[in-house]
Design an enzyme around this catalytic site. Structure first.
Site, short mmCIF file in Angstrom:
data_model
loop_
_atom_site.label_atom_id
_atom_site.label_comp_id
_atom_site.label_asym_id
_atom_site.label_seq_id
_atom_site.Cartn_x
_atom_site.Cartn_y
_atom_site.Cartn_z
N LYS A 129 20.06 -6.09 -8.68
CA LYS A 129 19.55 -6.03 -10.05
C LYS A 129 18.32 -5.12 -10.16
O LYS A 129 18.23 -4.31 -11.07
CB LYS A 129 19.18 -7.42 -10.56
N ARG A 159 18.20 -17.34 -16.23
CA ARG A 159 18.85 -17.85 -15.02
C ARG A 159 19.43 -19.23 -15.26
O ARG A 159 20.02 -19.81 -14.34
CB ARG A 159 17.82 -17.96 -13.89
N ARG A 201 16.04 -6.88 3.63
CA ARG A 201 15.34 -6.27 2.48
C ARG A 201 13.85 -6.09 2.75
O ARG A 201 13.17 -6.98 3.24
CB ARG A 201 15.51 -7.13 1.23
N ARG A 252 9.45 -10.05 1.62
CA ARG A 252 9.05 -11.14 0.73
C ARG A 252 9.14 -12.48 1.43
O ARG A 252 10.02 -12.71 2.24
CB ARG A 252 9.95 -11.16 -0.51
N ARG A 302 19.01 -20.14 -2.57
CA ARG A 302 19.03 -19.33 -3.79
C ARG A 302 20.46 -19.06 -4.24
O ARG A 302 20.74 -19.01 -5.43
CB ARG A 302 18.26 -18.02 -3.57
#
Ligand code: ADP
Ligand code: ZN
Length: 206
Positions: free
Chosen positions: A13, A88, A122, A152, A163
């Site tokens: 996204k 969400r 990531r 992160r 998640r």
């Protein structure tokens, strides 16, 4: 034109939003980024959000909706915005209907095993927010601005599984909620491959 990007964590996204921003004149609003900014600045919202984010859970709707509504009041939103990471939950989508008109919802469809593969690799630029993956980029600094990259706190396999579960239970129902405005794109290939049909679609809507 106001757009929502819908998709599981790591579906791309953020990357897609950046590509759209470059070609179309809109602002990108990421609730995840807004929360991280609040955490960095040590605000009350940040303190509360961190306890949920670290577990891979959603921040409560009341807090999230309030923060997002305030953001949408800014002048820079008037020429159009892309929401990345909001709504969400169905409750968030219902609240949004009351404060803004959403023209299109773009759903990024990526198989979950591809998502798990991306998850731990990531890396994010500490300054400009550019996103990399160790599978395709092995430097520790940003190609665009030279700043150090970081991982992160919530990009670890355990949190990612939480998640994904949260996505299936709470966010995936939005695919039906927005059925009348939905554009689905496969997101498992390169960012350029993913963006191509989206660009064509958005041009047709101008
Ligand atoms: P990703 O898209 O990779 O899941 P985000 O940066 O969008 O990451 O979100 C990180 C975390 O921030 C989420 O796991 C959640 O705890 C919190 N968050 C972001 N957006 C929302 C939202 N709309 N509602 C509730 N929590 C949110
Ligand atoms: Zn950078």
């Amino acid at each position: 034109m106001n757009i929502i990007l819908l998709g599981a964590p790591f579906s791309g996204k953020g990357t897609l939003a950046r590509q759209i921003v470059e070609d179309f004149h809109m602002v990108q609003i990421s609730t995840g980024d807004l929360f991280r900014e609040n955490i960095k600045n040590g605000t009350e919202v940040g303190l509360l959000a961190k306890s949920f984010m670290d577990k891979g859970q959603l921040v409560p709707d009341s807090v999230t909706i309030e923060m997002l509504s305030k953001r949408l009041e800014s002048d820079d939103c008037k020429r159009g915005f892309i929401l990345d990471g909001f709504p969400r939950t169905v409750a968030q989508a219902q609240a949004l209907e009351k404060i803004a008109k959403i023209d299109s919802v773009i759903q990024l469809d990526v198989p979950f095993d591809e998502i798990r593969r991306r998850a731990t690799g990531r890396r994010t630029c500490s300054k400009c927010g550019e996103i990399y993956n160790t599978a395709t980029y092995n430097k520790t600094t940003c190609e665009k601005c030279g700043s150090p990259l970081f991982q992160r706190d919530d990009d670890n396999l355990e949190t990612v599984n939480n998640r994904l579960e949260v996505y299936v239970k709470q966010t995936a129902p939005l695919i039906d909620f927005y059925a009348d405005r939905l554009f689905v794109v496969k997101g498992q290939d390169t960012p350029a491959d993913t963006y191509k049909p989206v660009k064509t679609f958005l041009k047709g809507r101008l």
